[in-house]
Design a protein around this motif. Structure first.
Motif, PDB file in Angstrom:
ATOM      1  N   MET A 152     -40.908 -10.732  21.911  1.00  0.00           N
ATOM      2  CA  MET A 152     -40.364  -9.649  22.720  1.00  0.00           C
ATOM      3  C   MET A 152     -38.859  -9.644  22.466  1.00  0.00           C
ATOM      4  SD  MET A 152     -41.452  -7.517  25.105  1.00  0.00           S
ATOM      5  CE  MET A 152     -40.246  -6.225  25.337  1.00  0.00           C
ATOM      6  N   GLY A 153     -38.434  -8.760  21.574  1.00  0.00           N
ATOM      7  CA  GLY A 153     -37.008  -8.683  21.252  1.00  0.00           C
ATOM      8  C   GLY A 153     -36.349  -7.604  22.092  1.00  0.00           C
ATOM      9  N   GLY A 154     -35.079  -7.780  22.379  1.00  0.00           N
ATOM     10  CA  GLY A 154     -34.390  -6.734  23.136  1.00  0.00           C
ATOM     11  C   GLY A 154     -32.987  -7.153  23.502  1.00  0.00           C
ATOM     12  N   THR A 155     -32.268  -6.223  24.064  1.00  0.00           N
ATOM     13  CA  THR A 155     -30.916  -6.547  24.532  1.00  0.00           C
ATOM     14  C   THR A 155     -30.994  -7.231  25.895  1.00  0.00           C
ATOM     15  OG1 THR A 155     -30.391  -4.394  23.574  1.00  0.00           O
ATOM     16  CG2 THR A 155     -28.614  -5.552  24.618  1.00  0.00           C
ATOM     17  N   PHE A 156     -32.004  -6.863  26.664  1.00  0.00           N
ATOM     18  CA  PHE A 156     -32.209  -7.441  27.998  1.00  0.00           C
ATOM     19  C   PHE A 156     -30.931  -7.394  28.836  1.00  0.00           C
ATOM     20  CE2 PHE A 156     -35.275  -9.901  25.241  1.00  0.00           C
ATOM     21  CZ  PHE A 156     -36.361  -9.135  25.601  1.00  0.00           C
TER      22      PHE A 156
ATOM     23  N   ILE B 282     -38.784  -5.546  34.910  1.00  0.00           N
ATOM     24  CA  ILE B 282     -40.232  -5.751  34.969  1.00  0.00           C
ATOM     25  C   ILE B 282     -40.963  -5.002  33.848  1.00  0.00           C
ATOM     26  CG2 ILE B 282     -40.330  -6.330  37.435  1.00  0.00           C
ATOM     27  CD1 ILE B 282     -41.381  -3.405  37.836  1.00  0.00           C
ATOM     28  N   GLY B 283     -40.344  -3.961  33.291  1.00  0.00           N
ATOM     29  CA  GLY B 283     -40.955  -3.264  32.144  1.00  0.00           C
ATOM     30  C   GLY B 283     -41.158  -4.239  30.993  1.00  0.00           C
ATOM     31  N   HIS B 284     -40.123  -5.032  30.679  1.00  0.00           N
ATOM     32  CA  HIS B 284     -40.238  -6.022  29.593  1.00  0.00           C
ATOM     33  C   HIS B 284     -41.322  -7.052  29.909  1.00  0.00           C
ATOM     34  CE1 HIS B 284     -35.715  -5.028  29.300  1.00  0.00           C
ATOM     35  NE2 HIS B 284     -36.244  -4.533  28.198  1.00  0.00           N
TER      36      HIS B 284
ATOM     37  N   ILE C  88     -43.934  -6.925  32.011  1.00  0.00           N
ATOM     38  CA  ILE C  88     -45.306  -6.396  32.036  1.00  0.00           C
ATOM     39  C   ILE C  88     -45.800  -6.186  30.595  1.00  0.00           C
ATOM     40  CG2 ILE C  88     -46.731  -4.390  32.682  1.00  0.00           C
ATOM     41  CD1 ILE C  88     -44.968  -4.215  35.254  1.00  0.00           C
ATOM     42  N   LEU C  89     -44.903  -5.664  29.755  1.00  0.00           N
ATOM     43  CA  LEU C  89     -45.238  -5.448  28.340  1.00  0.00           C
ATOM     44  C   LEU C  89     -45.667  -6.766  27.677  1.00  0.00           C
ATOM     45  CD1 LEU C  89     -44.792  -2.763  26.946  1.00  0.00           C
ATOM     46  CD2 LEU C  89     -42.711  -3.659  25.918  1.00  0.00           C
ATOM     47  N   ALA C  90     -44.880  -7.797  27.888  1.00  0.00           N
ATOM     48  CA  ALA C  90     -45.154  -9.101  27.268  1.00  0.00           C
ATOM     49  C   ALA C  90     -46.457  -9.689  27.807  1.00  0.00           C
ATOM     50  CB  ALA C  90     -43.990 -10.054  27.537  1.00  0.00           C
TER      51      ALA C  90
ATOM     52  N   ILE D 102     -43.516  -7.066  19.719  1.00  0.00           N
ATOM     53  CA  ILE D 102     -43.887  -6.154  20.808  1.00  0.00           C
ATOM     54  C   ILE D 102     -42.778  -5.118  21.021  1.00  0.00           C
ATOM     55  CG2 ILE D 102     -44.527  -6.077  23.254  1.00  0.00           C
ATOM     56  CD1 ILE D 102     -45.080  -9.209  22.919  1.00  0.00           C
ATOM     57  N   ILE D 103     -43.153  -3.838  20.980  1.00  0.00           N
ATOM     58  CA  ILE D 103     -42.127  -2.791  21.145  1.00  0.00           C
ATOM     59  C   ILE D 103     -42.633  -1.668  22.047  1.00  0.00           C
ATOM     60  CG2 ILE D 103     -40.969  -3.159  18.922  1.00  0.00           C
ATOM     61  CD1 ILE D 103     -42.605  -0.904  17.734  1.00  0.00           C
ATOM     62  N   GLY D 104     -41.688  -0.931  22.621  1.00  0.00           N
ATOM     63  CA  GLY D 104     -42.028   0.270  23.376  1.00  0.00           C
ATOM     64  C   GLY D 104     -42.058   1.472  22.444  1.00  0.00           C
ATOM     65  N   ALA D 105     -42.585   2.584  22.944  1.00  0.00           N
ATOM     66  CA  ALA D 105     -42.767   3.774  22.100  1.00  0.00           C
ATOM     67  C   ALA D 105     -41.447   4.292  21.528  1.00  0.00           C
ATOM     68  CB  ALA D 105     -43.458   4.867  22.908  1.00  0.00           C
TER      69      ALA D 105
ATOM     70  N   ALA E 106     -46.298  -0.079  22.781  1.00  0.00           N
ATOM     71  CA  ALA E 106     -46.715   0.319  24.130  1.00  0.00           C
ATOM     72  C   ALA E 106     -46.158   1.682  24.521  1.00  0.00           C
ATOM     73  CB  ALA E 106     -46.217  -0.720  25.122  1.00  0.00           C
ATOM     74  N   ALA E 107     -46.843   2.319  25.443  1.00  0.00           N
ATOM     75  CA  ALA E 107     -46.396   3.628  25.939  1.00  0.00           C
ATOM     76  C   ALA E 107     -45.004   3.530  26.566  1.00  0.00           C
ATOM     77  CB  ALA E 107     -47.374   4.120  26.995  1.00  0.00           C
ATOM     78  N   ARG E 108     -44.257   4.607  26.450  1.00  0.00           N
ATOM     79  CA  ARG E 108     -42.990   4.718  27.170  1.00  0.00           C
ATOM     80  C   ARG E 108     -42.609   6.186  27.196  1.00  0.00           C
ATOM     81  NH1 ARG E 108     -37.211   1.463  26.369  1.00  0.00           N
ATOM     82  NH2 ARG E 108     -36.760   1.480  28.588  1.00  0.00           N
TER      83      ARG E 108
ATOM     84  N   ASN F  80     -47.404   3.427  31.990  1.00  0.00           N
ATOM     85  CA  ASN F  80     -46.079   3.938  31.616  1.00  0.00           C
ATOM     86  C   ASN F  80     -45.096   3.505  32.708  1.00  0.00           C
ATOM     87  OD1 ASN F  80     -44.757   6.246  29.716  1.00  0.00           O
ATOM     88  ND2 ASN F  80     -43.790   6.161  31.725  1.00  0.00           N
ATOM     89  N   ILE F  81     -44.176   2.632  32.336  1.00  0.00           N
ATOM     90  CA  ILE F  81     -43.243   2.108  33.340  1.00  0.00           C
ATOM     91  C   ILE F  81     -41.878   2.763  33.125  1.00  0.00           C
ATOM     92  CG2 ILE F  81     -42.254  -0.006  34.310  1.00  0.00           C
ATOM     93  CD1 ILE F  81     -44.540  -1.397  32.494  1.00  0.00           C
ATOM     94  N   ASP F  82     -41.539   3.631  34.052  1.00  0.00           N
ATOM     95  CA  ASP F  82     -40.322   4.424  33.893  1.00  0.00           C
ATOM     96  C   ASP F  82     -39.070   3.651  34.298  1.00  0.00           C
ATOM     97  OD1 ASP F  82     -40.501   6.840  32.704  1.00  0.00           O
ATOM     98  OD2 ASP F  82     -41.252   7.885  34.477  1.00  0.00           O
TER      99      ASP F  82
ATOM    100  N   SER G  36     -35.558   1.591  32.633  1.00  0.00           N
ATOM    101  CA  SER G  36     -34.776   1.131  31.482  1.00  0.00           C
ATOM    102  C   SER G  36     -33.580   0.344  31.996  1.00  0.00           C
ATOM    103  CB  SER G  36     -34.296   2.308  30.637  1.00  0.00           C
ATOM    104  OG  SER G  36     -33.284   3.008  31.321  1.00  0.00           O
ATOM    105  N   SER G  37     -33.068  -0.536  31.148  1.00  0.00           N
ATOM    106  CA  SER G  37     -31.877  -1.308  31.531  1.00  0.00           C
ATOM    107  C   SER G  37     -30.709  -0.358  31.787  1.00  0.00           C
ATOM    108  CB  SER G  37     -31.511  -2.291  30.418  1.00  0.00           C
ATOM    109  OG  SER G  37     -32.574  -3.165  30.157  1.00  0.00           O
ATOM    110  N   THR G  38     -30.629   0.709  30.985  1.00  0.00           N
ATOM    111  CA  THR G  38     -29.542   1.679  31.182  1.00  0.00           C
ATOM    112  C   THR G  38     -29.587   2.238  32.606  1.00  0.00           C
ATOM    113  OG1 THR G  38     -29.671   2.295  28.857  1.00  0.00           O
ATOM    114  CG2 THR G  38     -28.544   3.849  30.313  1.00  0.00           C
TER     115      THR G  38
ATOM    116  N   LEU H  95     -30.899   0.910  35.202  1.00  0.00           N
ATOM    117  CA  LEU H  95     -30.593  -0.141  36.185  1.00  0.00           C
ATOM    118  C   LEU H  95     -29.090  -0.397  36.260  1.00  0.00           C
ATOM    119  CD1 LEU H  95     -33.524  -2.695  35.756  1.00  0.00           C
ATOM    120  CD2 LEU H  95     -33.356  -0.672  37.207  1.00  0.00           C
ATOM    121  N   ARG H  96     -28.408  -0.335  35.107  1.00  0.00           N
ATOM    122  CA  ARG H  96     -26.948  -0.522  35.139  1.00  0.00           C
ATOM    123  C   ARG H  96     -26.304   0.606  35.939  1.00  0.00           C
ATOM    124  NH1 ARG H  96     -27.947  -1.687  29.639  1.00  0.00           N
ATOM    125  NH2 ARG H  96     -27.004   0.265  28.912  1.00  0.00           N
ATOM    126  N   PHE H  97     -26.793   1.831  35.767  1.00  0.00           N
ATOM    127  CA  PHE H  97     -26.264   2.971  36.533  1.00  0.00           C
ATOM    128  C   PHE H  97     -26.533   2.815  38.022  1.00  0.00           C
ATOM    129  CE2 PHE H  97     -26.000   5.450  32.514  1.00  0.00           C
ATOM    130  CZ  PHE H  97     -24.689   5.881  32.674  1.00  0.00           C
TER     131      PHE H  97
END
Ligand code: ATP
Ligand code: MG
Length: 210
Positions: A12-16, A21-23, A25-27, A110-113, A137-139, A169-171, A173-175, A177-179
């Motif tokens: 599971m790669g990402g910036t995190f 929880i999206g990451h 649940i995907l994993a 593992i990646i999102g759409a 996975a769906a996104r 589909n888990i709506d 994103s980290s973006t 959450l930062r906002f």
């Protein structure tokens, strides 16, 4: 009789920035659906497409948030190789290095759409495909038909092995959450409690976006 059993490891790669929880649940879905032995969380060092980020956590904070998020799951673990390497981190380099060190392991990335759609713009996609299977996975409510079409294209282009991962589909994103945090809203339930406490204690994501 050949009794050597190949290990099946998810990545599971990402910036995190932050992990959410999206990451997770995907994993967990990948672990279940593809009978993986373990899933490695691999926070990226300095992703080429995110160099203009000014509102994020530090590398050490992103690493710590992943560690906190996965600490109570025995089949998740943290791999800080990309971050330690410094500079740009490319998935292709990481996979080649992992395969060299663990020739008895099959890797499942593992990646999102959204990542599936942009996959051909990644660095050395053919090398990635030679060294792992992709689980997508769906996104963003992308229809399965659009994902299947893209999968067909990538199979033709790179001989990729790609499977659909069945997840809700888990709506999130980290973006977003930062906002939320910059607007003074809570991240409760979007991230594990330990991550929430860490973000609040360290006052991460409080500065307005430049
Ligand atoms: P950002 O908004 O900063 O890009 P993000 O939420 O997309 O953050 P990343 O660290 O960029 O998180 O994502 C890592 C991987 O996890 C990517 O392959 C991405 O597609 C996938 N992913 C992240 N969130 C979700 C989600 N809610 N549903 C499905 N896949 C996701
Ligand atoms: Mg992203």
């Amino acid at each position: 009789m050949n009794d050597t059993k190949r290990r099946r490891v998810g990545i599971m790669g990402g910036t995190f920035d932050p992990i959410h929880i999206g990451h997770l649940i995907l994993a967990e879905c990948a672990y279940e659906q593809f009978r993986l032995d373990t899933v490695l969380f691999l926070p990226s060092g300095n992703p080429p497409h995110k160099t203009d980020r000014t509102d994020g956590a530090t590398d050490a904070e992103r690493l710590e948030m992943v560690a906190l998020a996965i600490r109570d799951n025995p089949h998740f673990s943290l791999d800080s190789e990309e971050m330690q390497r410094g500079g740009y981190s490319y998935t292709s380099d990481t996979l080649v290095s992992l395969r060299k060190r663990h020739p008895d392991t099959d890797y499942f990335f593992i990646i999102g759409a959204d990542s599936l759609l942009s996959f051909d713009t990644w660095h050395e996609p053919e090398i990635i495909c030679r060294n792992c299977a992709l689980l997508a996975a769906a996104r963003d409510r992308l229809p399965v038909s659009a994902m299947e079409e893209k999968i067909g294209e990538l199979k033709k282009l790179y001989g990729a092995e790609i499977h659909l991962l069945y997840t809700p589909n888990i709506d999130i994103s980290s973006t977003d959450l930062r906002f939320r945090r910059q607007e003074g809203r809570s991240l409760r339930y979007y991230v594990p409690d330990a991550v929430l406490q860490y973000i609040e204690q360290k006052e991460i994501y409080r500065d307005p976006v430049l």
